[in-house]
Design an enzyme around this catalytic site. Sequence first.
Site, PDB file in Angstrom:
ATOM      1  N   LYS A   1     -15.068  -5.544  -5.080  1.00 36.83           N
ATOM      2  CA  LYS A   1     -14.098  -6.276  -5.736  1.00 36.83           C
ATOM      3  C   LYS A   1     -13.261  -7.075  -4.625  1.00 36.83           C
ATOM      4  CE  LYS A   1     -10.372  -6.519  -7.274  1.00 36.83           C
ATOM      5  NZ  LYS A   1      -9.719  -7.660  -7.380  1.00 36.83           N
TER       6      LYS A   1
ATOM      7  N   GLU B   1      -7.585   0.908   4.797  1.00 37.21           N
ATOM      8  CA  GLU B   1      -6.973   0.240   5.877  1.00 37.21           C
ATOM      9  C   GLU B   1      -5.695  -0.441   5.254  1.00 37.21           C
ATOM     10  OE1 GLU B   1     -10.273  -1.885   7.508  1.00 37.21           O
ATOM     11  OE2 GLU B   1     -10.949  -0.312   8.496  1.00 37.21           O
TER      12      GLU B   1
ATOM     13  N   CYS C   1      -2.991  -8.127   9.164  1.00 44.15           N
ATOM     14  CA  CYS C   1      -2.609  -6.694   9.158  1.00 44.15           C
ATOM     15  C   CYS C   1      -1.947  -6.326  10.571  1.00 44.15           C
ATOM     16  CB  CYS C   1      -3.456  -5.808   8.489  1.00 44.15           C
ATOM     17  SG  CYS C   1      -4.937  -5.812   9.387  1.00 44.15           S
TER      18      CYS C   1
ATOM     19  N   GLU D   1       7.268  -4.682   5.561  1.00 49.27           N
ATOM     20  CA  GLU D   1       6.215  -5.471   6.036  1.00 49.27           C
ATOM     21  C   GLU D   1       6.595  -6.873   5.070  1.00 49.27           C
ATOM     22  OE1 GLU D   1       2.047  -5.108   4.240  1.00 49.27           O
ATOM     23  OE2 GLU D   1       1.304  -5.417   6.290  1.00 49.27           O
TER      24      GLU D   1
HETATM   25  P1  NAD Z   1      -3.371  -5.538  -2.425  1.00 46.46           P
HETATM   26  O1  NAD Z   1      -3.275  -4.380  -2.014  1.00 46.46           O
HETATM   27  O2  NAD Z   1      -2.398  -6.320  -3.407  1.00 46.46           O
HETATM   28  O3  NAD Z   1      -4.568  -6.040  -2.791  1.00 46.46           O
HETATM   29  C1  NAD Z   1      -5.833  -5.572  -2.280  1.00 46.46           C
HETATM   30  C2  NAD Z   1      -7.054  -5.620  -3.242  1.00 46.46           C
HETATM   31  O4  NAD Z   1      -6.687  -4.482  -3.938  1.00 46.46           O
HETATM   32  C3  NAD Z   1      -7.120  -6.916  -4.344  1.00 46.46           C
HETATM   33  O5  NAD Z   1      -8.607  -6.999  -4.480  1.00 46.46           O
HETATM   34  C4  NAD Z   1      -6.460  -6.109  -5.562  1.00 46.46           C
HETATM   35  O6  NAD Z   1      -6.901  -6.888  -6.849  1.00 46.46           O
HETATM   36  C5  NAD Z   1      -7.069  -4.921  -5.539  1.00 46.46           C
HETATM   37  N1  NAD Z   1      -6.142  -3.897  -5.994  1.00 46.46           N
HETATM   38  C6  NAD Z   1      -4.661  -4.063  -6.399  1.00 46.46           C
HETATM   39  N2  NAD Z   1      -4.371  -2.744  -7.248  1.00 46.46           N
HETATM   40  C7  NAD Z   1      -5.543  -2.012  -7.694  1.00 46.46           C
HETATM   41  C8  NAD Z   1      -5.568  -0.803  -8.105  1.00 46.46           C
HETATM   42  N3  NAD Z   1      -4.556  -0.077  -8.720  1.00 46.46           N
HETATM   43  N4  NAD Z   1      -6.839  -0.310  -8.346  1.00 46.46           N
HETATM   44  C9  NAD Z   1      -7.933  -0.962  -7.556  1.00 46.46           C
HETATM   45  N5  NAD Z   1      -7.742  -2.036  -6.937  1.00 46.46           N
HETATM   46  C10 NAD Z   1      -6.331  -2.457  -6.784  1.00 46.46           C
HETATM   47  O7  NAD Z   1      -3.252  -6.302  -0.902  1.00 46.46           O
HETATM   48  P2  NAD Z   1      -3.312  -7.654  -0.599  1.00 46.46           P
HETATM   49  O8  NAD Z   1      -1.958  -8.301  -1.037  1.00 46.46           O
HETATM   50  O9  NAD Z   1      -4.669  -8.440  -1.023  1.00 46.46           O
HETATM   51  O10 NAD Z   1      -3.406  -7.929   0.978  1.00 46.46           O
HETATM   52  C11 NAD Z   1      -2.236  -7.769   1.862  1.00 46.46           C
HETATM   53  C12 NAD Z   1      -2.029  -6.451   2.250  1.00 46.46           C
HETATM   54  O11 NAD Z   1      -3.224  -5.808   3.043  1.00 46.46           O
HETATM   55  C13 NAD Z   1      -0.971  -6.256   3.362  1.00 46.46           C
HETATM   56  O12 NAD Z   1      -0.018  -5.128   3.106  1.00 46.46           O
HETATM   57  C14 NAD Z   1      -1.752  -6.126   4.672  1.00 46.46           C
HETATM   58  O13 NAD Z   1      -1.336  -5.518   5.729  1.00 46.46           O
HETATM   59  C15 NAD Z   1      -2.755  -5.335   4.384  1.00 46.46           C
HETATM   60  N6  NAD Z   1      -4.068  -5.406   5.152  1.00 46.46           N
HETATM   61  C16 NAD Z   1      -4.679  -4.244   5.987  1.00 46.46           C
HETATM   62  C17 NAD Z   1      -5.562  -4.378   6.737  1.00 46.46           C
HETATM   63  C18 NAD Z   1      -5.887  -3.387   7.583  1.00 46.46           C
HETATM   64  O14 NAD Z   1      -6.998  -3.429   8.364  1.00 46.46           O
HETATM   65  N7  NAD Z   1      -5.104  -2.354   7.914  1.00 46.46           N
HETATM   66  C19 NAD Z   1      -6.275  -5.638   6.787  1.00 46.46           C
HETATM   67  C20 NAD Z   1      -5.893  -6.723   5.935  1.00 46.46           C
HETATM   68  C21 NAD Z   1      -4.677  -6.534   5.249  1.00 46.46           C
HETATM   69  O1  6OD Z   2     -11.244  -6.983  13.313  1.00 48.14           O
HETATM   70  C1  6OD Z   2     -11.404  -6.196  12.328  1.00 48.14           C
HETATM   71  O2  6OD Z   2     -12.362  -5.643  12.176  1.00 48.14           O
HETATM   72  C2  6OD Z   2     -10.453  -5.856  11.281  1.00 48.14           C
HETATM   73  N1  6OD Z   2     -10.699  -5.185  10.453  1.00 48.14           N
HETATM   74  C3  6OD Z   2      -9.096  -7.013  11.378  1.00 48.14           C
HETATM   75  C4  6OD Z   2      -8.242  -6.709  10.187  1.00 48.14           C
HETATM   76  C5  6OD Z   2      -7.202  -7.746  10.188  1.00 48.14           C
HETATM   77  C6  6OD Z   2      -5.947  -7.668   9.467  1.00 48.14           C
HETATM   78  O3  6OD Z   2      -5.827  -8.478   8.579  1.00 48.14           O
END
Ligand code: NAD
Ligand code: 6OD
Length: 489
Positions: A181, A257, A291, A393
């Site tokens: 998804k 993550e 992130c 954040e």
């Molecule tokens: P988000 O949590 O809003 O959405 C991520 C995904 O989850 C989307 O596909 C969304 O449709 C889905 N989703 C939302 N609510 C859901 C639910 N209740 N059940 C199932 N699926 C659901 O995140 P975003 O805005 O797309 O991304 C930004 C965030 O992601 C930031 O907080 C960022 O730090 C984090 N992020 C973390 C990492 C990491 O590796 N730790 C990497 C990239 C982004």
């Molecule tokens: O480099 C990667 O494997 C990884 N998971 C990066 C994540 C970036 C977050 O925005």
Amino acid sequence: MPQLLEFRNFIDGEFCQGTSGKTFPVVAPATGKIYATAYEASRADVDAAVAAAKAALNGPWGKLTLPERTNLIMALADEISRRFDEFLEAEIVDTGKPKSLASHIDIPRGAANFKMFADTIRSAAGELFEMETPDGTGALNYSVRKPRGVIGVISPWNLPLLLMTWKVGPALACGNTVVVKPSEETPATTTLLGEVMNKVGIPKGVYNVVHGFGPDSAGEFLTQNPDVDGITFTGETGTGEAIMRAGASGVRPVSLELGGKNPAIVFADADLDKAIEGTLRSVFVNCGQVCLGTERVYVERPIFDEFVARLKEGAEKLKIGGPLDEGVNLGPLISQEHRDKVLSYYSKAVEEGATVVTGGGVPEITGENEAGFFVEPTIWTGLTDDTSVVREEIFGPCCAVLPFDDEDDVIRRANDTKYGLSAAVWTENLSKAHRVAGQLDVGICWVNSWFLRDLRTAFGGAKSSGVGREGGVHSLEFYTELKNICVKL
Ligand code: NAD
Ligand code: 6OD
């Protein structure tokens, strides 16, 4: 008006509209205009995708030998590379990120994620313990890894192809099947990958894509389906909590993550050229939507003023614009909604007493990108550690720069957050580098660098930044089930 592209669900090897009768618009962040329509999957569509994935486990996919399976995965990587320009175009329209960035990071990593995990599983070793028994004949214990089953993959919008393949790569390499998804903001490359699957001969049902949102939509339908054997998620911490709750039903494992509020610590003995260059990247690359990006920069007081002046100079040299504009290195934010959120922090920073060193507003852009979701790269000083801008954040091209005087104190301040994803430490003193890195409560700490990635290393967050580690052999923990076989001799 140009014809809109269409993103269909990909279920059991076929692109389909699904049964919900609902579509949603997909907006190009650089222009602010709708450029595509996506077909939202109903619960029945998601269930059909999961059923196809389950059937594929027991079909031809499950019968492949390891070399046959990993050869197919290598072929996936080659096909992504062959269709590099199509993936690149899809990703940059969907995200608005500069072409230079997507062509160096997103698309090559999309292919590399398949190659690396095919290699990892080819060389993964098992364990063997010889055991003594009272009758003297002994026993042998050995481990066998089995695929976990159907994996639900839920991915975010900031690095769509990279972060999705970071999960689909190891899942398939380990012999699982997946239902993905993608973020509703960025469905393009995940959909395109369906074509690649069919082209290289991945059996139907192994890779499925369902489009939609989170709550009461495809994301939640996927996590609620009891035939999903494990859920891997990248996104916000709050969403991670909801997904963990969904995983509790049926006691299914989750790999999470999540978000961060990552510190950089710049000591007075740092190589300032490198620290400035690295911090500019860690704050502003991908318009701050990484992130691992830095949002808190602690700088030792003797170099504070010089550091701030040079960071400001670097930020003001960034060229803002559309993905294809010459020399552009700062694109738009992903959506109007996200821009409103980032701008709300720009206002809060001022209310909380910040000095705006640079930026703080919306740049003037003319031409076809004038309605894009751009914001100015922004630096603040004068904020205290308890302000919302320093604690929450933001996920935009901005940072607070804060002075420090004492090593122990800056470690305490860096750790004073619910998050624990990444950190960067800048110093030329080797002992100090090891000492400080060892005390930071994060999953990933860079010294004199940032986002330098060896895909064999453990990747994940401490505290509220995640659960579990992915990367190299660590991914096997989640994507396989380890079985011990004990043979009495
Ligand atoms: P988000 O949590 O809003 O959405 C991520 C995904 O989850 C989307 O596909 C969304 O449709 C889905 N989703 C939302 N609510 C859901 C639910 N209740 N059940 C199932 N699926 C659901 O995140 P975003 O805005 O797309 O991304 C930004 C965030 O992601 C930031 O907080 C960022 O730090 C984090 N992020 C973390 C990492 C990491 O590796 N730790 C990497 C990239 C982004
Ligand atoms: O480099 C990667 O494997 C990884 N998971 C990066 C994540 C970036 C977050 O925005």
